[in-house]
Write an enzyme that holds these catalytic residues in place. Structure first.
Site, PDB file in Angstrom:
ATOM      1  CB  CYS A   1      -0.942   0.093   1.187  1.00 47.20           C
ATOM      2  SG  CYS A   1      -2.128  -1.234   1.255  1.00 47.20           S
TER       3      CYS A   1
ATOM      4  NE  ARG B   1       4.641   1.633   0.183  1.00 47.23           N
ATOM      5  CZ  ARG B   1       5.629   1.387   1.011  1.00 47.23           C
ATOM      6  NH1 ARG B   1       6.867   1.559   0.612  1.00 47.23           N
ATOM      7  NH2 ARG B   1       5.410   0.988   2.240  1.00 47.23           N
TER       8      ARG B   1
ATOM      9  CD1 TRP C   1       0.198  -6.484  -2.631  1.00 48.02           C
ATOM     10  CD2 TRP C   1      -0.247  -6.840  -0.469  1.00 48.02           C
ATOM     11  NE1 TRP C   1       0.555  -7.777  -2.335  1.00 48.02           N
ATOM     12  CE2 TRP C   1       0.293  -8.023  -1.019  1.00 48.02           C
ATOM     13  CE3 TRP C   1      -0.597  -6.836   0.874  1.00 48.02           C
ATOM     14  CZ2 TRP C   1       0.495  -9.184  -0.278  1.00 48.02           C
ATOM     15  CZ3 TRP C   1      -0.402  -7.998   1.628  1.00 48.02           C
ATOM     16  CH2 TRP C   1       0.144  -9.152   1.050  1.00 48.02           C
TER      17      TRP C   1
ATOM     18  CG  ASN D   1       1.440   0.608   4.328  1.00 43.80           C
ATOM     19  OD1 ASN D   1       1.161  -0.558   4.098  1.00 43.80           O
ATOM     20  ND2 ASN D   1       2.683   1.040   4.415  1.00 43.80           N
ATOM     21  N   GLY D   2      -0.907  -1.109   6.253  1.00 40.78           N
ATOM     22  CA  GLY D   2      -0.637  -1.966   7.410  1.00 40.78           C
ATOM     23  C   GLY D   2      -1.851  -2.799   7.757  1.00 40.78           C
TER      24      GLY D   2
ATOM     25  CD  GLU E   1      16.823 -14.568  -6.190  1.00 41.90           C
ATOM     26  OE1 GLU E   1      16.247 -14.962  -5.171  1.00 41.90           O
ATOM     27  OE2 GLU E   1      16.520 -13.506  -6.759  1.00 41.90           O
TER      28      GLU E   1
ATOM     29  CE  LYS F   1      13.620 -12.342  -8.646  1.00 42.96           C
ATOM     30  NZ  LYS F   1      14.417 -12.170  -7.475  1.00 42.96           N
TER      31      LYS F   1
ATOM     32  CD  GLU G   1       9.470 -12.158  -7.142  1.00 44.15           C
ATOM     33  OE1 GLU G   1      10.583 -12.463  -7.628  1.00 44.15           O
ATOM     34  OE2 GLU G   1       9.359 -11.344  -6.218  1.00 44.15           O
TER      35      GLU G   1
ATOM     36  CG  HIS H   1      17.549 -38.039  -0.897  1.00 42.56           C
ATOM     37  ND1 HIS H   1      17.785 -39.285  -0.367  1.00 42.56           N
ATOM     38  CD2 HIS H   1      18.769 -37.506  -1.168  1.00 42.56           C
ATOM     39  CE1 HIS H   1      19.091 -39.480  -0.295  1.00 42.56           C
ATOM     40  NE2 HIS H   1      19.712 -38.421  -0.789  1.00 42.56           N
TER      41      HIS H   1
ATOM     42  CE  LYS I   1      11.835  -3.742  -5.271  1.00 44.30           C
ATOM     43  NZ  LYS I   1      12.494  -4.915  -5.869  1.00 44.30           N
TER      44      LYS I   1
HETATM   45  C1  AGP Z   1      12.257 -10.628  -4.500  1.00 48.12           C
HETATM   46  O1  AGP Z   1      12.207 -10.838  -5.879  1.00 48.12           O
HETATM   47  C2  AGP Z   1      10.988 -10.675  -3.831  1.00 48.12           C
HETATM   48  N1  AGP Z   1      10.088  -9.711  -4.368  1.00 48.12           N
HETATM   49  C3  AGP Z   1      10.947 -10.825  -2.322  1.00 48.12           C
HETATM   50  O2  AGP Z   1      11.283 -12.139  -2.040  1.00 48.12           O
HETATM   51  C4  AGP Z   1      11.852  -9.899  -1.475  1.00 48.12           C
HETATM   52  O3  AGP Z   1      13.186 -10.221  -1.668  1.00 48.12           O
HETATM   53  C5  AGP Z   1      11.459 -10.035   0.006  1.00 48.12           C
HETATM   54  O4  AGP Z   1      10.138  -9.610   0.172  1.00 48.12           O
HETATM   55  C6  AGP Z   1      12.380  -9.280   0.933  1.00 48.12           C
HETATM   56  O5  AGP Z   1      12.361  -7.914   0.667  1.00 48.12           O
HETATM   57  P1  AGP Z   1      13.495  -6.949   1.201  1.00 48.12           P
HETATM   58  O6  AGP Z   1      14.771  -7.343   0.559  1.00 48.12           O
HETATM   59  O7  AGP Z   1      13.027  -5.583   0.807  1.00 48.12           O
HETATM   60  O8  AGP Z   1      13.539  -7.116   2.690  1.00 48.12           O
END
Ligand code: AGP
Length: 609
Positions: free
Chosen positions: A2, A27, A75, A100-101, A482, A486, A489, A505, A604
């Site tokens: 948000c 956000r 959000w 926000n929150g 990672e 990606k 996501e 396994h 984000k």
């Molecule tokens: C990364 O591609 C993600 N959007 C997410 O995992 C992110 O890394 C995570 O929310 C942590 O965010 P930060 O690095 O701002 O703490």
């Protein structure tokens, strides 16, 4: 999670409130809204489901003129994405609130307000705040006092912007756990979740602290701390520019940010090195004594930043011979933690506002850690302000929800930390060699970026795929994790990362001709082991895509596609091998037609637990 913008001025603020929202879309982007008090003293509101662009269209058709207003991009936490759940929320025609929150006790408050006759039109926790404000204002006839009373009744983490037609010369801001800044102008003042919203409007900001309530007027800002005491907070000058928030020649921020990595790494190196070593000030001027005493390290982070921590563990243990423990922040905070003597507590975060990481830091500060260091990309963030020391990654503003350049600069910072901690395990000559290796890193990334077209062709393979496996060993295992994060996501393909030795396994059961298996395979001590694991995949008809250098001896074949990577030193290989996986995810997402920079359900900056 948000985005909030607010403004009080002598000029019309509608366009400014909407422009700010566009920059805060990272956000949250499921709905957006704006409330203003117009020149006739009426509260006017526009809300739309979907992206800020829809709100802009609606505003064009139904413009509002006024000098005081608040706006919001959402959000969803409570209630589906829908116009009725979009902010601002109102109580009657008087009070409007953006939030926000999460208000954790909203159900109790809502029941009480309902009993008192308030009608609810949404499923949000925020509407409760609007009615509570109305109720307290009825009792006190004092806008500021009402806001203070409301803040005292809310449990959870929240940032609020509130306007009231009965007191149209002030904007009230409340911060408790979620970020909020006050922007200072000339005869006008502002409010935002992030200074980026106000680029071009002001460069002067006050970062509110938890518990602060700001009474923002056109010509005056008064701040009260959590005890209700009037307080002066520092003014920070921001260096953000419009360029940092614009796409330039690129189609998406993610692609722009992938290609910015060599420059981001160069800048981060430039700020952290002296001639042959890591600069003593790289982790903060007062960090030296703490780092010298460190004999254990605990690193806590979320998501991509957690993957950076996993790689750092290999570096710290290998170079500095210091035990390193890595943990996901949301788990760390609810565990009985045993702190070893002389343990350095490290957090990693792109945004510096991630609620779980921040909560873990606050918890750690109550324990017997030697000190708290953060590796962070936002110098004025809560994590930086609340940590004892900070390493600032110089990635520049990262807009795409999928973290790319922030991750690789975090890795650089962590490798520099490992080198710094390795004071007695690597000699001067070895250190100088390592530093030279790091200086060459941006050029290696430039080389990998030249593979972009080749990787784009490869992405076609994923057009009809539902699942993918990523494999790596040793330092490359977190790189595989990672890569999988990606892909899922931004392309919504289900992807898992595994240490390749673990395949037999369980996950091997999933492998067939429909399962692309992506392996990161630089030539290193574990390569032969990895090759055996890849044979297990081939034997079961899996489609292998392998990123490997020429020395690996892995050749293209019917069931194996090899992408040739530059030969690099094992220590920096995780940073180098991350980049093709970012490109692969990006191009697969393009084929899938997803909203690359704003993937569904994500935001984000994750400022809720
Ligand atoms: C990364 O591609 C993600 N959007 C997410 O995992 C992110 O890394 C995570 O929310 C942590 O965010 P930060 O690095 O701002 O703490």
């Amino acid at each position: 999670m948000c985005g909030i913008v607010g403004a009080i001025s002598q000029r019309d603020v509608g366009k400014l409130l909407l422009e700010g929202l566009k920059r805060l879309e990272y956000r949250g982007y499921d709905s957006a809204g704006i409330s203003m008090i117009n020149h006739q003293g009426q509260l006017c509101r526009l809300r739309t489901q979907g992206r800020v662009a829809k709100l802009l269209e609606s505003f064009e058709k139904n413009p509002i003129a006024g000098t005081l207003g608040i706006s919001h991009t959402r959000w969803a936490t409570h209630g589906i994405p829908h116009e009725r759940n979009a902010h601002p929320h109102q109580s009657g025609d008087d009070i409007a609130v953006v939030h926000n929150g999460i208000v954790e006790n909203f159900e109790t408050l809502r029941d009480q307000l309902f009993q008192s006759g308030y009608i609810f039109h949404s499923e949000t926790d925020t509407e409760t705040i609007a009615h509570l404000m109305h109720c307290e204002f009825q009792k006190t006839d004092d806008f500021l006092k009402a806001a203070k009373n409301v803040a005292g009744q809310l449990k959870g983490a929240f940032a609020l912007g509130i306007i009231n037609v009965k007191d149209p010369d002030r904007l009230i801001a409340v911060r408790c756990g979620s970020p909020l800044v006050v922007g200072i102008g000339i005869e006008e003042n502002f409010l935002a979740s992030d200074p980026i919203a106000l680029v071009g409007v002001t460069q002067q900001f006050i970062f509110l602290e938890d518990g602060d309530i700001a009474d923002v007027k056109r010509d005056k800002i008064t701040i009260y701390d959590k005890h209700g005491k009037e307080i002066t907070r520092d003014i920070h000058i921001s260096e953000l520019t419009y360029d940092s928030a614009s796409l330039g020649e690129y189609r998406h921020f993610m692609l722009k940010e992938i290609f910015e990595q060599p420059e981001a790494l160069r800048t981060t190196l430039g700020c952290s090195l002296n001639e042959n070593d890591v600069s003593p000030d790289a982790f903060g001027v007062e960090s030296k004594a703490c780092l010298e005493k460190t004999s254990h390290v605990t690193i806590v982070a979320c998501g991509t930043s957690h993957h950076a921590a996993m790689i750092a563990r290999y570096w710290i243990e290998e170079l500095a011979h210091i035990p390193c423990q890595v943990e996901i922040a949301s788990e760390f905070r609810y565990r009985h933690v045993i702190v070893q003597p002389n343990t350095l507590f490290v957090t990693i975060s792109q945004s510096g506002e991630t609620a779980d990481t921040l909560a873990a830091l606050r918890l750690a500060k109550e324990m017997d850690y030697l000190g708290a260091l953060t590796i962070c990309n936002v110098p004025a963030s809560s994590l930086v302000r609340e940590s004892d020391f900070a390493f600032i990654t110089r990635a520049g503003v990262e807009v795409g929800v999928a973290s790319t350049k922030a991750f690789t600069t975090q890795l650089l910072g962590l490798l520099l930390l490992a080198v710094t901690l390795a004071r007695s395990t690597i000699d001067k000559k070895q250190r100088a060699k390592l530093i030279q290796l790091l200086r060459e890193l941006p050029d290696e990334i430039d080389e990998v970026l030249k593979l972009s077209e080749r990787i784009r062709e490869l992405a076609d393979l994923f057009a009809n795929k539902q699942h993918a496996l990523f494999l790596g060993r040793g330092l490359q295992y977190p790189v595989a994790l990672e890569g999988a994060l990606k892909l899922k996501e931004i392309s919504y393909i289900h992807a898992e990362g595994y240490p390749a030795g673990e395949l037999k396994h369980g996950p091997l059961a999933l492998v067939d001709k429909n399962m692309p298996v992506i392996a990161v395979a630089p030539s290193n001590d574990l390569l032969e082991k990895l090759k055996s694991n890849l044979q297990e995949v081939r034997a079961r008809g899996g489609q292998l895509i392998v990123f490997a250098d020429t020395q690996s001896g892995i050749k293209n074949g019917d069931d194996i596609i090899t992408i040739e990577m530059p030969k690099v030193d094992n220590l920096i290989a995780p940073i180098v091998y991350t980049v093709p996986l970012q490109l692969l995810s990006y191009y697969v997402a393009l084929i899938k037609g997803t909203d690359v920079d704003h993937p569904r359900n994500l935001a984000k900056s994750v400022t809720v637990e």
